[in-house]
Scaffold this motif. Structure first.
Motif, PDB file in Angstrom:
ATOM      1  N   GLY A 380       0.712  -1.165   0.007  1.00  0.00           N
ATOM      2  CA  GLY A 380      -0.080   0.093   0.167  1.00  0.00           C
ATOM      3  C   GLY A 380       0.746   1.332   0.011  1.00  0.00           C
ATOM      4  N   ALA A 381       1.927   1.019   0.747  1.00  0.00           N
ATOM      5  CA  ALA A 381       2.908   2.377   0.672  1.00  0.00           C
ATOM      6  C   ALA A 381       3.507   3.006  -0.505  1.00  0.00           C
ATOM      7  N   PHE A 382       3.997   1.649  -1.239  1.00  0.00           N
ATOM      8  CA  PHE A 382       4.707   2.112  -2.524  1.00  0.00           C
ATOM      9  C   PHE A 382       3.570   2.371  -3.488  1.00  0.00           C
ATOM     10  N   PHE A 383       2.553   1.772  -3.606  1.00  0.00           N
ATOM     11  CA  PHE A 383       1.330   2.047  -4.601  1.00  0.00           C
ATOM     12  C   PHE A 383       1.076   3.553  -4.348  1.00  0.00           C
ATOM     13  N   SER A 384       0.882   4.031  -2.983  1.00  0.00           N
ATOM     14  CA  SER A 384       0.586   5.492  -2.478  1.00  0.00           C
ATOM     15  C   SER A 384       1.335   6.316  -2.998  1.00  0.00           C
ATOM     16  N   GLY A 385       2.921   6.130  -2.940  1.00  0.00           N
ATOM     17  CA  GLY A 385       3.830   6.928  -3.266  1.00  0.00           C
ATOM     18  C   GLY A 385       3.798   7.037  -4.877  1.00  0.00           C
ATOM     19  N   ILE A 391      -5.783   6.677  -0.204  1.00  0.00           N
ATOM     20  CA  ILE A 391      -6.876   6.350   0.307  1.00  0.00           C
ATOM     21  C   ILE A 391      -7.288   5.046  -0.704  1.00  0.00           C
ATOM     22  N   THR A 392      -7.314   5.266  -2.045  1.00  0.00           N
ATOM     23  CA  THR A 392      -7.279   4.033  -2.820  1.00  0.00           C
ATOM     24  C   THR A 392      -6.411   2.918  -2.340  1.00  0.00           C
ATOM     25  N   ALA A 393      -5.073   3.156  -2.239  1.00  0.00           N
ATOM     26  CA  ALA A 393      -4.203   2.316  -1.813  1.00  0.00           C
ATOM     27  C   ALA A 393      -4.438   1.659  -0.509  1.00  0.00           C
ATOM     28  N   ILE A 394      -4.833   2.108   0.359  1.00  0.00           N
ATOM     29  CA  ILE A 394      -5.280   1.508   1.781  1.00  0.00           C
ATOM     30  C   ILE A 394      -6.308   0.642   1.452  1.00  0.00           C
ATOM     31  N   VAL A 395      -7.373   1.043   0.752  1.00  0.00           N
ATOM     32  CA  VAL A 395      -8.578   0.385   0.526  1.00  0.00           C
ATOM     33  C   VAL A 395      -8.270  -1.140  -0.439  1.00  0.00           C
ATOM     34  N   ILE A 396      -7.539  -0.673  -1.314  1.00  0.00           N
ATOM     35  CA  ILE A 396      -7.140  -2.016  -2.249  1.00  0.00           C
ATOM     36  C   ILE A 396      -6.742  -3.218  -1.651  1.00  0.00           C
ATOM     37  N   VAL A 397      -5.529  -2.830  -0.720  1.00  0.00           N
ATOM     38  CA  VAL A 397      -5.184  -4.047   0.259  1.00  0.00           C
ATOM     39  C   VAL A 397      -5.897  -4.330   1.103  1.00  0.00           C
ATOM     40  N   MET A 411      -2.446   2.735   7.051  1.00  0.00           N
ATOM     41  CA  MET A 411      -2.638   4.135   6.989  1.00  0.00           C
ATOM     42  C   MET A 411      -1.505   4.776   7.373  1.00  0.00           C
ATOM     43  N   ILE A 412      -0.592   4.170   8.198  1.00  0.00           N
ATOM     44  CA  ILE A 412       0.542   4.957   8.810  1.00  0.00           C
ATOM     45  C   ILE A 412       1.725   5.091   7.413  1.00  0.00           C
ATOM     46  N   CYS A 413       1.701   4.002   7.005  1.00  0.00           N
ATOM     47  CA  CYS A 413       2.715   3.752   5.766  1.00  0.00           C
ATOM     48  C   CYS A 413       2.191   4.450   4.594  1.00  0.00           C
ATOM     49  N   SER A 414       1.080   4.191   4.104  1.00  0.00           N
ATOM     50  CA  SER A 414       0.358   4.858   2.860  1.00  0.00           C
ATOM     51  C   SER A 414       0.511   6.360   3.074  1.00  0.00           C
ATOM     52  N   VAL A 415       0.110   6.992   3.960  1.00  0.00           N
ATOM     53  CA  VAL A 415       0.261   8.443   4.120  1.00  0.00           C
ATOM     54  C   VAL A 415       1.467   9.174   4.328  1.00  0.00           C
ATOM     55  N   THR A 416       2.308   8.429   4.993  1.00  0.00           N
ATOM     56  CA  THR A 416       3.953   8.720   5.086  1.00  0.00           C
ATOM     57  C   THR A 416       4.453   8.749   3.873  1.00  0.00           C
ATOM     58  N   SER A 417       4.298   7.657   2.949  1.00  0.00           N
ATOM     59  CA  SER A 417       4.817   7.600   1.667  1.00  0.00           C
ATOM     60  C   SER A 417       4.366   8.531   0.834  1.00  0.00           C
ATOM     61  N   TYR A 418       3.024   8.995   1.001  1.00  0.00           N
ATOM     62  CA  TYR A 418       2.414   9.903   0.019  1.00  0.00           C
ATOM     63  C   TYR A 418       2.925  11.216   0.183  1.00  0.00           C
ATOM     64  N   LEU A 419       3.192  11.848   1.523  1.00  0.00           N
ATOM     65  CA  LEU A 419       3.695  13.003   1.865  1.00  0.00           C
ATOM     66  C   LEU A 419       5.091  13.044   1.388  1.00  0.00           C
ATOM     67  N   VAL A 420       6.110  11.987   1.437  1.00  0.00           N
ATOM     68  CA  VAL A 420       7.406  12.110   1.196  1.00  0.00           C
ATOM     69  C   VAL A 420       7.582  12.081  -0.267  1.00  0.00           C
ATOM     70  N   ALA A 421       6.902  11.076  -1.003  1.00  0.00           N
ATOM     71  CA  ALA A 421       7.095  11.117  -2.366  1.00  0.00           C
ATOM     72  C   ALA A 421       6.479  12.571  -3.115  1.00  0.00           C
ATOM     73  N   ASP A 422       5.389  13.318  -2.636  1.00  0.00           N
ATOM     74  CA  ASP A 422       4.932  14.213  -3.225  1.00  0.00           C
ATOM     75  C   ASP A 422       5.983  15.559  -2.737  1.00  0.00           C
ATOM     76  N   LYS A 423       6.821  15.357  -1.743  1.00  0.00           N
ATOM     77  CA  LYS A 423       7.669  16.335  -1.526  1.00  0.00           C
ATOM     78  C   LYS A 423       8.682  16.360  -2.387  1.00  0.00           C
ATOM     79  N   LEU A 424       9.211  14.944  -2.596  1.00  0.00           N
ATOM     80  CA  LEU A 424      10.314  14.893  -3.508  1.00  0.00           C
ATOM     81  C   LEU A 424      10.131  15.075  -4.861  1.00  0.00           C
ATOM     82  N   VAL A 425       8.969  14.709  -5.464  1.00  0.00           N
ATOM     83  CA  VAL A 425       8.396  14.793  -6.866  1.00  0.00           C
ATOM     84  C   VAL A 425       7.078  15.355  -6.739  1.00  0.00           C
TER      85      VAL A 425
END
Length: 918
Positions: A380-385, A391-397, A411-425
């Motif tokens: 879910g985390a990598f898919f989210s990033g 939200i879609t990543a959490i629900v799919i898994v 929730m912890i992993c997907s949201v954290t990954s999303y914030l980091v990935a969006d900050k970098l790219v």
């Protein structure tokens, strides 16, 4: 104005109704599920054959040949048949939903299905979920073309098809709905959400019934076993670390995909060669790697359940690292080639490997770890990033595993990954892929355009030239000969019952019909129409679909207006040019403080603004005459002006005198058996009040007075009259009374007019003010006469407006005489009398007219001077002038003809302006 007609069974499907949306969404969900199952089974069978072939032949020969061969065929299909089917498919769907002209059709869907089956089955490390989304959207687009609906409705169906494809691919209907809301449409309206839920639900159910599975992961035992899937407080820091690493690598992954596409383009190879090259490279690498790498689906399950397959206490970190590196590189190679395949499945594999590695770290540090939970949370985390849809990543898994223990880690992993990935790219990967193809979709919503902001009610022309269904074919033919229209709406008791065009008139000869038959015999019933609430985008869609120039606007079945392509273009131009900007504060809408309503039984409505006490009594009399002749209702309005710094809805006003006058007008209506509606409006501007009444009450004709001159610079008739003439879409009649009154105090004038109306109510006689009046002992005010009429004819398309009004207005006199005239230049020897002769025939044919009619031309080098001289010399009581097609203002500016005549003639002058843009 020809308008196509559909069969009765399709007539009610023209508008995007809820029942139609539900049926269409259900069908879309079904076909999307069938295509998803077909792609799953087909690519699985081809992959099985590929693995089996690698056992029969040397793997270093079989795998590269299969990858290159099937890759070349897949690329060739896409390049030759449907270039839009290359890549993931989700960017193309997103562009289409953003109104970018990217083709989605049955052809694109079929090519995508076959080419993705070949590419994935050949061993390319791509997923089938992205292609399934495009296939579902393409099938939905094809189905939506079978029924004529609006562009917005079609977009909603395409989004529903995309969501159904994703739901069928993952067996995750909730995730399909969320993907539409979170990524594709970003719309939570009722119809969007409803169709998405229905299509996704049916797609998920059908896929499961036909053996869709959940990515072929047998996780039921793992979901029910607490020792394999668990969550503890001490795990939270490791899940945060997993989210950070997933975001970082997801950012690198997205950048790698973009650079891979650019690198392939530098080689200037065709799509078949690029995909074949990617297949060849993938086959060689997979042949070198362990045998488990040949089956991507089995590899995913192996990584997730590695601690169950091997020793339960010993994670297989080296294998997870090898899979991560290999899948990362092979996916960049495969996707950059433009092969038809998605990123969802590779993202899940990479995430599971990363989760496995973080779980292994926890095991080596703390001596215990739930590798399965970390692997699933990593998915879910990598898919989210990568996709930027947490939200879609959490629900799919969650829907894949149905394990509530995973919700918090996800929730912890997907949201954290999303914030980091969006900050970098920053930004969406799909938007970046579209930019590589020259398509730029703004991240923020663009300002609402005219086509979506304005409705048909706001742009339509309320004044509609229509024909009654009961008139004869001969009368209809004459109406066509006098008009530039190619067709007319046909009404019966103000209800739209059909349309008649010049083509319909050919039926008379074809079927040997009598000219005395009713028009309903040849009209085309049930024409295409729109309602006042439809947006201009919907109107433009129907105009373009049926290649017509205008559409009737109906409320229920009542014809209330017509809208043309020119109306839409004018609205767009006004918006772009910021036409009529306000130099001061923007005036608020007028506010109705008093109103009365009579029965709505008329065929139309006449608006009578009462502002000048000197002209009110005569204008009321004229309004009653016109309403009686045309079977109209009368809308009588008075406007109370307040300063611009005061809100009309909050200002305190006194309406006692206004209501008293309106009650007297109502009494006149009851006596004449004519419905009269009254209202008092508080506004910043009189013209604003009149125009708002015209639009709200669907006015057909405005009758207003003019004092005969103006002191306002730049105005022809004055602020109010000029504005109404310029902006009102209905017919406008301006009256300048020929009685010159001496100065009287305003308060006494009001008393005089009120007394005159009361006298008119009692006796029915026109108002006569004399020195014997008990109200005002002032000089004698002469009685207005309506006996001798002068009608100048120009011969233009709207020259018959005055003729149409005459039968009603001549009833104001006792023994009326009408003279039709036309001004010819002195250099002409023999004047052309055809226009005057036709006008005489029209008047004589009217059975209600009992007046003497003559036609005599006059010669003059100036039209205005000739008419003024004739009117004053012969002492005509009334001069009535029909406006040109360009409208009173434009004609007055160019030649000052109507204004010059109205100002120069001593008698009463009636100026008639036809409907705008007729």
């Amino acid at each position: 104005m020809a308008s196509p007609v559909l069969p009765q069974r399709f007539r009610n499907l023209l508008q995007p109704r809820r029942g139609l949306a539900i049926a269409e969404a259900s069908l879309i969900g079904l076909v999307a599920a069938l295509s998803a199952v077909l792609l799953k089974l087909g690519s699985g069978a081809l992959g099985t054959w590929r693995v089996h072939t690698s056992h029969l032949l040397p793997a270093w020969i079989a795998l590269p040949l299969v990858g290159a061969g099937f890759g070349f065929i897949a690329g060739l299909l896409v390049e030759r048949l449907a270039p839009e089917a290359s890549g993931s498919g989700i960017p193309q769907v997103k562009a289409s939903l953003a109104n970018v002209p990217v083709k989605l059709s049955l052809r694109v869907a079929c090519v995508k299905l076959v080419s993705a089956l070949l590419a994935i089955g050949s061993g390319l490390t791509l997923g089938r979920q992205g292609p399934t989304v495009q296939v579902g959207a393409g099938l939905a687009a094809a189905l939506s073309r079978l029924v004529p609906t609006s562009p917005d409705h079609r977009r909603q169906m395409i989004a529903a098809g995309a969501g159904a494809g994703l739901a069928a691919a993952f067996n995750a209907p909730i995730a399909g709905v969320l993907f539409i809301v979170e990524e594709l449409l970003q719309d939570l309206s009722g119809i969007t959400l409803g169709t998405a839920i229905i299509a996704s639900f049916i797609g998920g159910v059908v896929s499961r019934l036909l053996g869709g599975g959940t990515l072929q992961l047998d996780l039921q035992a793992a979901s029910n076993a607490n020792h394999l899937s668990s969550f503890a407080l001490i795990d939270i820091p490791f899940y945060l670390i997993l989210g950070i690493f997933a975001g970082v690598f997801a950012g690198f992954f997205n950048r790698g995909l973009v650079h891979s596409i650019k690198l392939y383009r530098r080689f200037h190879l065709s799509l078949p060669l690029r995909v074949a090259l990617a297949g060849l490279f993938s086959g060689i690498v997979i042949a070198i790697l362990p045998e488990s790498f040949r089956d991507n689906t089995g590899l995913r399950e192996f990584i997730i359940r590695a601690n169950e397959i091997n020793e339960p206490t010993l994670p297989n970190a080296p294998l997870a690292l090898l899979v991560f590196v290999a899948q990362f590189i092979l996916t960049l190679v495969a996707f950059g080639s433009g092969a038809p395949g998605g990123l969802f499945a590779p993202s899940l594999i990479l995430g599971s490997c990363l989760g496995h590695l973080i779980g292994a770290c926890q095991y080596y540090l703390l001596g215990a770890s739930s590798i399965t939970t970390f692997a699933l949370a990593g998915m879910g985390a990598f898919f989210s990033g990568v996709s930027k849809v947490p939200i879609t990543a959490i629900v799919i898994v969650f829907e894949m595993t149905t394990n509530f223990t995973l919700v918090l880690p996800l929730m912890i992993c997907s949201v954290t990954s999303y914030l980091v990935a969006d900050k970098l790219v920053p930004g969406s990967l799909y938007d970046k892929l579209l930019k590589l193809n020259g398509i730029n979709i703004e991240k923020t919503k663009a300002p609402e355009g005219v086509l979506t902001r304005l409705t048909a009610r706001e742009v339509m022309q309320s004044r509609v030239e229509s024909l009654d269904a009961s008139i004869t074919i001969e009368e209809a033919t004459q109406a066509f000969s006098r008009s530039h229209h190619r067709g007319f709406p046909v009404v019966e008791e103000s209800k739209l019952v059909g349309i008649v065009t010049q083509t319909d008139l050919l039926k008379v000869r074809e079927f040997n019909l009598s000219q005395e038959q009713a028009l309903r015999e040849i009209m085309t019933p049930q024409p295409v129409s729109v309602t006042p609430k439809h947006s201009l985008g919907d109107v433009l869609y129907l105009l373009d679909r049926y290649q017509i120039s205008r559409l009737p606007v109906v409320e229920g079945r009542r014809l209330i207006g017509i809208i043309t392509r020119a109306d839409i273009i004018r609205a767009e131009a006004d918006h772009l040019n910021c036409k009529n900007p306000q130099t001061g504060p923007t005036p608020e809408p007028s506010y109705v403080v008093y109103q009365t309503r009579s029965a709505s039984v008329g065929r139309g409505r006449l608006l009578l603004p009462i502002a000048n006490p000197e002209t009110a009594a005569t204008l009321i009399k004229m309004a009653l005459a016109i309403a009686r002749d045309r079977h109209y209702e009368i809308e009588c309005v008075q406007t109370i002006i307040v300063p611009r710094y005061s809100s009309p809805s909050e200002s305190e006003v006194r309406t006692t005198k206004n209501r008293r006058l309106l009650r007297q007008v109502e009494a006149l209506g009851k006596k004449s058996k004519i419905p009269i509606h009254t209202q008092i409006r508080v506004a910043h501007d009189v013209s604003q009040s009149i125009l708002e009444t015209v639009n709200e009450r669907h006015i057909d004709i405005v009758l207003m007075g003019w004092k005969g001159s103006t002191s306002t610079p730049g105005r022809i008739f004055g602020n109010v009259v000029d504005t109404v003439i310029r902006q009102a879409s209905c017919e406008v009649v301006v009256v300048k009374l020929g009685v010159s009154k001496e100065y009287q105090p305003k308060s006494l004038k009001s008393k005089l007019i009120s007394a005159s109306i009361r006298e008119y109510v009692k006796t029915g006689k026109p108002p006569v003010f004399s020195s014997n009046s008990s109200i005002l002992p002032t000089p004698h005010t002469p009685e207005l006469k309506f006996n001798n009429w002068l009608v100048p004819m120009a011969g233009g398309p709207n020259a018959w407006l005055a003729i149409k009004l005459l039968p009603a207005l001549v009833t104001l006199g006792e023994s009326s005489k009408i003279r039709l005239t036309r001004v010819f230049k002195t250099s002409e020897d023999k004047p052309d009398m055809k226009v005057l002769e036709e006008a005489i025939r029209q008047l004589i044919r009217n059975r209600k007219l009992h007046s003497t009619v003559v036609a005599e031309p006059i010669k003059s080098d100036s039209v205005s001077e000739g008419v003024i001289k004739l009117a004053n010399k012969e002492h005509y009581d009334v001069v009535i002038i029909g406006a040109s097609r360009e409208g009173l203002l434009q004609q007055a500016i160019n030649g000052n003809i109507p204004e010059a005549i109205a100002s120069g003639v001593e008698s009463t002058v009636i100026l008639v302006r036809g409907a705008v843009n007729r």
